[in-house]
Design a protein around this motif. Structure first.
Motif, mmCIF file in Angstrom:
data_model
loop_
_atom_site.group_PDB
_atom_site.id
_atom_site.type_symbol
_atom_site.label_atom_id
_atom_site.label_comp_id
_atom_site.label_asym_id
_atom_site.label_seq_id
_atom_site.Cartn_x
_atom_site.Cartn_y
_atom_site.Cartn_z
ATOM 1 N N UNK A 11 12.827 -77.469 69.837
ATOM 2 C CA UNK A 11 13.676 -76.492 69.166
ATOM 3 C C UNK A 11 14.254 -75.537 70.209
ATOM 4 N N UNK A 12 15.401 -75.889 70.801
ATOM 5 C CA UNK A 12 15.971 -75.078 71.877
ATOM 6 C C UNK A 12 16.129 -73.615 71.479
ATOM 7 N N UNK A 13 15.781 -72.751 72.393
ATOM 8 C CA UNK A 13 15.857 -71.318 72.154
ATOM 9 C C UNK A 13 14.862 -70.604 73.048
ATOM 10 N N UNK A 14 14.586 -69.348 72.771
ATOM 11 C CA UNK A 14 13.643 -68.590 73.602
ATOM 12 C C UNK A 14 12.261 -69.256 73.627
ATOM 13 N N UNK A 15 11.626 -69.241 74.777
ATOM 14 C CA UNK A 15 10.279 -69.810 74.926
ATOM 15 C C UNK A 15 9.236 -68.854 74.356
ATOM 16 N N UNK A 16 9.452 -67.573 74.570
ATOM 17 C CA UNK A 16 8.494 -66.565 74.127
ATOM 18 C C UNK A 16 9.014 -65.836 72.899
ATOM 19 N N UNK A 17 8.084 -65.441 72.074
ATOM 20 C CA UNK A 17 8.403 -64.620 70.918
ATOM 21 C C UNK A 17 7.870 -63.214 71.198
ATOM 22 N N UNK A 18 8.752 -62.238 71.162
ATOM 23 C CA UNK A 18 8.360 -60.858 71.442
ATOM 24 C C UNK A 18 8.615 -60.021 70.198
ATOM 25 N N UNK A 19 7.584 -59.348 69.745
ATOM 26 C CA UNK A 19 7.750 -58.472 68.582
ATOM 27 C C UNK A 19 7.013 -57.166 68.824
ATOM 28 N N UNK A 20 7.511 -56.110 68.239
ATOM 29 C CA UNK A 20 6.836 -54.814 68.349
ATOM 30 C C UNK A 20 5.609 -54.812 67.456
ATOM 31 N N UNK A 21 4.475 -54.523 68.032
ATOM 32 C CA UNK A 21 3.232 -54.443 67.278
ATOM 33 C C UNK A 21 2.613 -53.065 67.489
ATOM 34 N N UNK A 22 1.720 -52.690 66.607
ATOM 35 C CA UNK A 22 1.057 -51.384 66.678
ATOM 36 C C UNK A 22 -0.360 -51.580 67.195
ATOM 37 N N UNK A 23 -0.705 -50.856 68.258
ATOM 38 C CA UNK A 23 -2.019 -50.960 68.862
ATOM 39 C C UNK A 23 -2.811 -49.675 68.728
ATOM 40 N N UNK A 24 -3.557 -49.374 69.771
ATOM 41 C CA UNK A 24 -4.429 -48.198 69.742
ATOM 42 C C UNK A 24 -3.619 -46.914 69.603
ATOM 43 N N UNK A 25 -4.135 -45.988 68.803
ATOM 44 C CA UNK A 25 -3.480 -44.700 68.555
ATOM 45 C C UNK A 25 -2.045 -44.870 68.073
ATOM 46 N N UNK A 26 -1.788 -45.977 67.400
ATOM 47 C CA UNK A 26 -0.494 -46.271 66.798
ATOM 48 C C UNK A 26 0.629 -46.378 67.845
ATOM 49 N N UNK A 27 0.285 -46.820 69.038
ATOM 50 C CA UNK A 27 1.301 -47.027 70.079
ATOM 51 C C UNK A 27 1.961 -48.388 69.886
ATOM 52 N N UNK A 36 4.926 -54.344 73.059
ATOM 53 C CA UNK A 36 5.812 -55.522 73.056
ATOM 54 C C UNK A 36 4.953 -56.786 73.096
ATOM 55 N N UNK A 37 4.587 -57.275 71.936
ATOM 56 C CA UNK A 37 3.578 -58.324 71.767
ATOM 57 C C UNK A 37 4.168 -59.690 72.127
ATOM 58 N N UNK A 38 3.509 -60.421 73.047
ATOM 59 C CA UNK A 38 4.011 -61.694 73.552
ATOM 60 C C UNK A 38 3.247 -62.875 72.966
ATOM 61 N N UNK A 39 3.992 -63.913 72.581
ATOM 62 C CA UNK A 39 3.404 -65.181 72.155
ATOM 63 C C UNK A 39 4.364 -66.302 72.556
#
Length: 383
Positions: free
Chosen positions: A185-201, A204-207
């Motif tokens: 499925x040609x397109x970006x190799x990585x999926x980047x999404x904004x996720x919420x971590x410690x102290x609600x920071x 840029x979550x990578x998969x």
């Protein structure tokens, strides 16, 4: 800002002469008695003292001793300006800690230069002492921080070594997965999404991308197939007679309102049509998570912690019973990730309890235990 100088001399003509000589560069306070001089020392931030030795009714040496015996003033530099020119007197005065000795009559330029030199040394000394105090304070604060946060510092050190080592070792696998993703499925190799971590920071979550390129646009239409949801379809709920009123006069059946309010926070689908064939494989083996080692290396995540959440999930967990989960670093693996290999479709309450449990009882031993349990947990029944 001018340096401030105190002159003790009971001759008013000498006071005027020295003040006129130095006032272009400094602020000069004149005094005729020891009492008056001590009063000026208390009221002003004096940087240098100039004193005569032979006063009419008092001794300049007495004044020098009083200054040197005062813990708050003993650091002040002192220049004597006196008609006394004997070597014995000079030695006596210098032995008290006086910085310079000028005999009357004197060359005005000489006084100006000696004042400048003494103040320069004093300023450098004062600045050095200030820096030393700041360094000691900083060192103490650093030690205090290390002591209070030793577990987090140790956790961060382990994260750096662990993530960097794995990234280097797994580079060939990274390359193979990237090629397979692009071929199917040609397109970006990585999926980047904004996720919420410690102290609600925001992280840029990578998969590795495991879904079709337009997967995010399909979420809204698939919400009613959510595997976490306790209520499959709100349209199946029969409204009751009790109506409640909200903002701007909006009314709704209380039964429908409560059902909608209690809809699950988390979103998951069985047989998700958005997932590619390569995506299904890397999800089943959790290889899609490998890019998060970069998040760990950059300090955005930890190896072990609570899963970072999308905004639409995280915003619903800022409640008294759930907010504790945000008190610990976001992680690649953790209690929920291990447990879901056994119970892949646990409800949101169970998941939240596991997150809170980790945040409230996290320690080094628990982290290592979860890491050792992660490998067998990677072989999952679904994603």
């Amino acid at each position: 800002m001018f340096n401030e100088i105190l002159l003790l001399d009971d001759d008013r003509f000498m006071q005027k002469f020295v003040r006129n000589l130095l006032s272009k560069k400094y602020t000069v306070y004149c005094s005729s008695t020891i009492e008056e001089a001590l009063s000026i020392l208390e009221k002003h931030q004096i940087d240098l003292v100039i004193t005569d030795i032979n006063l009419k009714k008092e001794s300049g040496i007495t004044f020098i001793k009083e200054v040197k015996d005062n813990p708050l003033k003993s650091h002040l530099p002192i220049i004597t300006l006196s008609a006394e020119d004997s070597s014995a007197k000079k030695i006596e005065v210098l032995d008290l800690g006086v910085d310079d000795y000028i005999s009357k009559p004197f060359n005005p330029t000489e006084l100006d230069i000696r004042v400048k030199n003494v103040l320069s040394r004093y300023t450098k000394h004062k600045e050095r002492k200030r820096i030393e105090r700041e360094e000691r304070k900083s060192f103490k604060e650093t030690l205090s921080y290390i002591y209070e946060n030793k577990s987090l510092i140790g956790k961060r050190g382990f994260d750096i070594v662990f993530s960097l080592s794995l990234i280097i070792c797994l580079l060939p696998i990274y390359l193979l997965i990237a090629i397979a993703i692009y071929i199917e499925n040609p397109g970006p190799i990585f999926y980047v999404s904004n996720r919420i971590g410690r102290d609600y920071e925001i992280i840029p979550f990578l998969k590795f991308r495991s879904m079709k390129v337009n997967a995010d646009q399909l979420v809204e239409g698939l919400l009613q197939k959510n595997s976490y949801s306790k209520i499959e379809n709100l349209e199946d709920i029969t409204p009751c007679d009790t109506m409640i009123t909200g903002d701007e006069g909006f009314t709704v059946s209380e039964k429908v309102y409560k059902a909608q309010k209690n809809r699950t926070t988390f979103f998951k689908l069985e047989n998700d049509p958005r997932i590619t064939k390569v995506g299904a494989l890397i999800r089943k083996t959790s290889l899609d998570e490998l890019p998060q080692l970069v998040n760990v290396l950059l300090g955005q995540m930890s190896v072990v912690g609570n899963r970072p959440l999308p905004l639409y999930e995280a915003e619903q967990l800022t409640k008294d019973t759930t907010v504790e989960r945000f008190n610990t670093p976001a992680g690649i693996t953790g209690l929920w990730q291990i447990q879901k290999s056994v119970d892949p479709f646990m409800d949101s309450d169970k998941r939240t309890k596991l997150d809170n449990k980790y945040a409230g009882s996290r320690n080094t031993a628990m982290d290592f235990k979860l890491i050792f349990k992660t490998l067998p947990a990677m072989m999952q029944k679904e994603e």
